[in-house]
Design a protein around this motif. Structure first.
Motif, PDB file in Angstrom:
ATOM      1  N   LEU A 152      86.370  96.655  65.484  1.00 59.64           N
ATOM      2  CA  LEU A 152      85.119  96.945  64.771  1.00 59.64           C
ATOM      3  C   LEU A 152      84.205  95.719  64.708  1.00 59.64           C
ATOM      4  CD1 LEU A 152      86.587  99.173  61.927  1.00 59.64           C
ATOM      5  CD2 LEU A 152      85.083  99.923  63.783  1.00 59.64           C
ATOM      6  N   ALA A 153      84.785  94.533  64.628  1.00 56.49           N
ATOM      7  CA  ALA A 153      83.983  93.296  64.565  1.00 56.49           C
ATOM      8  C   ALA A 153      84.553  92.304  65.581  1.00 56.49           C
ATOM      9  CB  ALA A 153      84.040  92.716  63.151  1.00 56.49           C
ATOM     10  N   PRO A 154      84.188  92.481  66.850  1.00 54.63           N
ATOM     11  CA  PRO A 154      84.814  91.676  67.911  1.00 54.63           C
ATOM     12  C   PRO A 154      84.527  90.188  67.784  1.00 54.63           C
ATOM     13  CG  PRO A 154      83.550  93.510  68.842  1.00 54.63           C
ATOM     14  CD  PRO A 154      83.219  93.454  67.391  1.00 54.63           C
ATOM     15  N   GLN A 155      85.481  89.401  68.263  1.00 54.45           N
ATOM     16  CA  GLN A 155      85.323  87.948  68.309  1.00 54.45           C
ATOM     17  C   GLN A 155      85.592  87.488  69.736  1.00 54.45           C
ATOM     18  OE1 GLN A 155      88.245  86.502  65.573  1.00 54.45           O
ATOM     19  NE2 GLN A 155      87.073  87.090  63.762  1.00 54.45           N
ATOM     20  N   PRO A 156      84.968  86.385  70.148  1.00 56.90           N
ATOM     21  CA  PRO A 156      85.329  85.825  71.456  1.00 56.90           C
ATOM     22  C   PRO A 156      86.830  85.518  71.474  1.00 56.90           C
ATOM     23  CG  PRO A 156      83.474  84.637  70.483  1.00 56.90           C
ATOM     24  CD  PRO A 156      83.983  85.564  69.428  1.00 56.90           C
ATOM     25  N   LEU A 157      87.429  85.580  72.663  1.00 57.94           N
ATOM     26  CA  LEU A 157      88.886  85.465  72.723  1.00 57.94           C
ATOM     27  C   LEU A 157      89.407  84.145  72.151  1.00 57.94           C
ATOM     28  CD1 LEU A 157      91.507  86.804  73.486  1.00 57.94           C
ATOM     29  CD2 LEU A 157      91.265  85.880  75.790  1.00 57.94           C
ATOM     30  N   ASP A 158      88.693  83.042  72.373  1.00 55.72           N
ATOM     31  CA  ASP A 158      89.195  81.761  71.838  1.00 55.72           C
ATOM     32  C   ASP A 158      89.205  81.785  70.301  1.00 55.72           C
ATOM     33  OD1 ASP A 158      86.440  81.895  72.138  1.00 55.72           O
ATOM     34  OD2 ASP A 158      86.189  79.810  72.759  1.00 55.72           O
ATOM     35  N   THR A 159      88.191  82.390  69.705  1.00 53.69           N
ATOM     36  CA  THR A 159      88.154  82.508  68.239  1.00 53.69           C
ATOM     37  C   THR A 159      89.265  83.438  67.752  1.00 53.69           C
ATOM     38  OG1 THR A 159      85.751  82.369  68.469  1.00 53.69           O
ATOM     39  CG2 THR A 159      86.594  82.971  66.287  1.00 53.69           C
ATOM     40  N   LEU A 160      89.440  84.535  68.464  1.00 53.33           N
ATOM     41  CA  LEU A 160      90.487  85.499  68.101  1.00 53.33           C
ATOM     42  C   LEU A 160      91.864  84.825  68.092  1.00 53.33           C
ATOM     43  CD1 LEU A 160      90.777  89.084  69.665  1.00 53.33           C
ATOM     44  CD2 LEU A 160      92.778  87.678  69.223  1.00 53.33           C
ATOM     45  N   VAL A 161      92.127  84.024  69.129  1.00 52.89           N
ATOM     46  CA  VAL A 161      93.437  83.356  69.228  1.00 52.89           C
ATOM     47  C   VAL A 161      93.604  82.338  68.096  1.00 52.89           C
ATOM     48  CG1 VAL A 161      94.839  81.796  70.646  1.00 52.89           C
ATOM     49  CG2 VAL A 161      93.733  83.774  71.695  1.00 52.89           C
ATOM     50  N   THR A 162      92.549  81.603  67.796  1.00 51.37           N
ATOM     51  CA  THR A 162      92.613  80.621  66.703  1.00 51.37           C
ATOM     52  C   THR A 162      92.923  81.322  65.377  1.00 51.37           C
ATOM     53  OG1 THR A 162      90.971  79.300  67.843  1.00 51.37           O
ATOM     54  CG2 THR A 162      91.321  78.793  65.520  1.00 51.37           C
ATOM     55  N   HIS A 163      92.290  82.455  65.167  1.00 47.29           N
ATOM     56  CA  HIS A 163      92.523  83.249  63.962  1.00 47.29           C
ATOM     57  C   HIS A 163      93.982  83.737  63.917  1.00 47.29           C
ATOM     58  CE1 HIS A 163      91.964  86.452  61.008  1.00 47.29           C
ATOM     59  NE2 HIS A 163      92.494  87.278  61.877  1.00 47.29           N
ATOM     60  N   TRP A 164      94.473  84.196  65.025  1.00 46.46           N
ATOM     61  CA  TRP A 164      95.862  84.685  65.121  1.00 46.46           C
ATOM     62  C   TRP A 164      96.834  83.547  64.808  1.00 46.46           C
ATOM     63  CZ3 TRP A 164      96.035  89.880  66.112  1.00 46.46           C
ATOM     64  CH2 TRP A 164      97.293  90.460  66.333  1.00 46.46           C
ATOM     65  N   LYS A 165      96.455  82.369  65.298  1.00 45.15           N
ATOM     66  CA  LYS A 165      97.282  81.182  65.092  1.00 45.15           C
ATOM     67  C   LYS A 165      97.371  80.852  63.593  1.00 45.15           C
ATOM     68  CE  LYS A 165      96.116  77.110  67.223  1.00 45.15           C
ATOM     69  NZ  LYS A 165      95.698  76.431  68.456  1.00 45.15           N
ATOM     70  N   ARG A 166      96.230  80.958  62.918  1.00 47.78           N
ATOM     71  CA  ARG A 166      96.223  80.650  61.479  1.00 47.78           C
ATOM     72  C   ARG A 166      97.020  81.700  60.713  1.00 47.78           C
ATOM     73  NH1 ARG A 166      90.854  80.930  60.672  1.00 47.78           N
ATOM     74  NH2 ARG A 166      89.911  79.429  62.051  1.00 47.78           N
ATOM     75  N   THR A 167      96.896  82.949  61.125  1.00 45.19           N
ATOM     76  CA  THR A 167      97.563  84.029  60.410  1.00 45.19           C
ATOM     77  C   THR A 167      99.072  84.023  60.637  1.00 45.19           C
ATOM     78  OG1 THR A 167      95.565  85.276  60.931  1.00 45.19           O
ATOM     79  CG2 THR A 167      97.372  86.521  59.959  1.00 45.19           C
TER      80      THR A 167
END
Ligand code: ADP
Ligand code: MG
Length: 326
Positions: free
Chosen positions: A309-324
Motif C-alpha cells: 500500500l505504501a511502497p518503499q525503494p528496495l534499499d529502504t525496505l531492506v533497512t527497515h526489515w533489518k531494524r525490525t
C-alpha cells in the motif's frame, strides 16, 4: 522402452556416454523437472528434462518449451561471464531435455544459509552476477527477440505471485493489478526469473546460477526483488540478522551494476515487487514451505501488506526489515 532409456539413447547419440552401462542418479530438489547426475568418461554431467505437470500441491501446468528457454539463458549468460553458469553440453531431441556439466563440490546456497553460513561477500557477488547479465542484455533487440516468453512468465510468475493474491485481497487488488501490468509491459533486459538461493551453487569462483526456466525479456527489477525476498523471508524464519545484511549487500552491489537506466527508478520498482512477492509467499499459490509458524506468517503478511500500500525503494525496505528483525 522407458523414458529414462530414451534419455540414455539420446546421450549416446550426442556422444556424451559410451555403449556401457549408464546410471541416471536423481538429484533432489526440483518440482518442475527430472534432474539426473550421470557419470561419463569425461566427468560427471547433469541431465535435465522439464515435466509437463509441476510437482506442487496446487495444479500448475507449464509448457515444456521452458527447457529451451533455460538452455538459451545459460548460453547467453555464459557469454557474459563463463564463471556464473554451467556449460551446456548438448540439447537432447525429446521434451527439451539438455545436458550440462556437473559442478562438483558446490553446495546449494540455500543449504549454506540454513546452516548459518551467511557469507555477505557471496551475497554481493550474487548481486554483481545478476546485474552483469542485465547490463549486457539491456536494450538489446537480439536478446529481446530470443526470449519471447511473456505467456510463460505470466503463467509461472505474474499469475501465481501477483494476480492470485489480488484475486483474494480486494484492498490490495488495485495496487497488485497495476504492478502486474507494469511488470508485463517493461522490456528492458534478460530476466532469469527464478533467482532463489536454491538455484545458486556456491563455487570457488563465486555464484553459479541454475534453473532459468522462467527466463524472459522483461523487467530486471524482478530478479533483484525475487532474490531479496528469499533472503528477507529466511531472516524472519531463522531469526538470523546476517541474512538482512546479506540482502543489503545484494542490493548494494546490484545497484552499483545498474548502467542502463536510472538506479532510483529501478530500486523503487524492485521495492514494490519485493512487497508483493513477500506477500505471495504467505498468501499465494507457492507458499514458502518453511514459513509454518503462524507468528512468522503474520509478521510477513502485515509488513508486506503495508509495503504494497505504501511502497518503499528496495534499499529502504531492506533497512527497515533489518531494524525490525535484527
Ligand atoms: N550443473 C550442476 N552442477 C551441480 N549440481 C547441479 C547442477 N544442475 C543442477 N544441480 C543440482 O540439482 C538441483 C536441481 O536443479 P535445478 O536446475 O534447480 O532444477 P529444478 O528445476 O528441478 O529445481 C539443484 O538444486 C542442484 O542441487
Ligand atoms: Mg531449482
Amino acid at each position: 522402452m522407458t523414458a529414462d532409456a530414451d534419455i540414455v539413447e539420446e546421450l549416446r547419440a550426442a556422444g556424451l556416454v559410451g555403449e556401457g552401462d549408464v546410471v541416471l542418479e536423481p538429484l533432489t530438489g526440483g518440482v518442475s523437472c527430472d534432474v539426473w547426475k550421470v557419470e561419463t568418461a569425461s566427468g560427471p554431467i547433469v541431465v535435465k528434462r522439464p515435466l509437463e505437470q509441476l510437482r506442487v500441491a496446487a495444479e500448475w501446468h507449464a509448457p515444456v518449451e521452458r527447457g529451451q528457454s533455460e538452455v538459451r539463458w545459460l548460453r547467453r549468460a555464459r557469454r557474459v561471464d563463463p564463471r556464473i553458469v554451467p556449460e551446456v553440453l548438448a540439447e537432447l531431441p525429446t521434451g527439451h531435455a539438455f545436458a550440462m556439466r556437473f559442478l562438483p563440490g558446490c553446495p546449494v546456497w540455500k543449504d549454506e544459509l540454513v546452516a548459518g553460513r551467511v557469507d555477505i561477500n557471496f551475497a554481493g557477488a550474487v548481486g554483481r552476477g545478476i546485474a552483469a547479465v542485465h547490463a549486457a542484455t539491456a536494450n538489446n533487440a537480439a536478446d529481446r527477440d530470443a526470449f519471447p516468453n511473456d505467456e510463460m512468465f505470466r503463467a509461472l510468475r505474474v499469475d501465481p505471485f501477483l494476480l492470485h493474491v489480488a484475486r483474494k485481497d480486494t484492498e490490495l487488488a488495485p495496487a497488485l493489478n497495476a504492478l502486474a501490468a507494469d511488470l508485463m509491459s517493461r522490456k528492458i533486459a534478460l530476466v532469469h526469473g527464478d533467482v532463489s538461493p536454491k538455484n545458486i551453487l556456491v563455487s570457488a569462483n563465486g555464484p553459479v546460477f541454475l534453473d532459468a526456466e522462467c527466463a524472459v525479456y522483461g523487467d530486471p527489477a524482478f530478479d533483484l526483488a525475487f532474490c531479496t525476498t528469499h533472503l528477507l523471508l529466511k531472516a524472519v524464519w531463522l531469526a538470523d540478522h546476517w541474512l538482512t545484511h546479506a540482502a543489503d549487500m545484494l542490493v548494494d552491489t546490484y545497484r552499483a551494476g545498474i548502467s542502463w537506466e536510472d538506479a532510483d527508478g529501478l530500486l523503487l520498482r524492485a521495492g514494490e515487487l519485493t512487497a508483493a512477492l513477500l506477500l505471495a509467499r504467505v498468501e499465494g499459490k507457492s507458499p514458502a514451505p518453511y514459513l509454518t509458524n503462524p507468528e512468522h506468517k503474520r509478521i510477513v503478511r502485515d509488513q508486506a501488506r503495508a509495503l504494497v500500500l505504501a511502497p518503499q525503494p528496495l534499499d529502504t525496505l531492506v533497512t527497515h526489515w533489518k531494524r525490525t528483525f535484527a
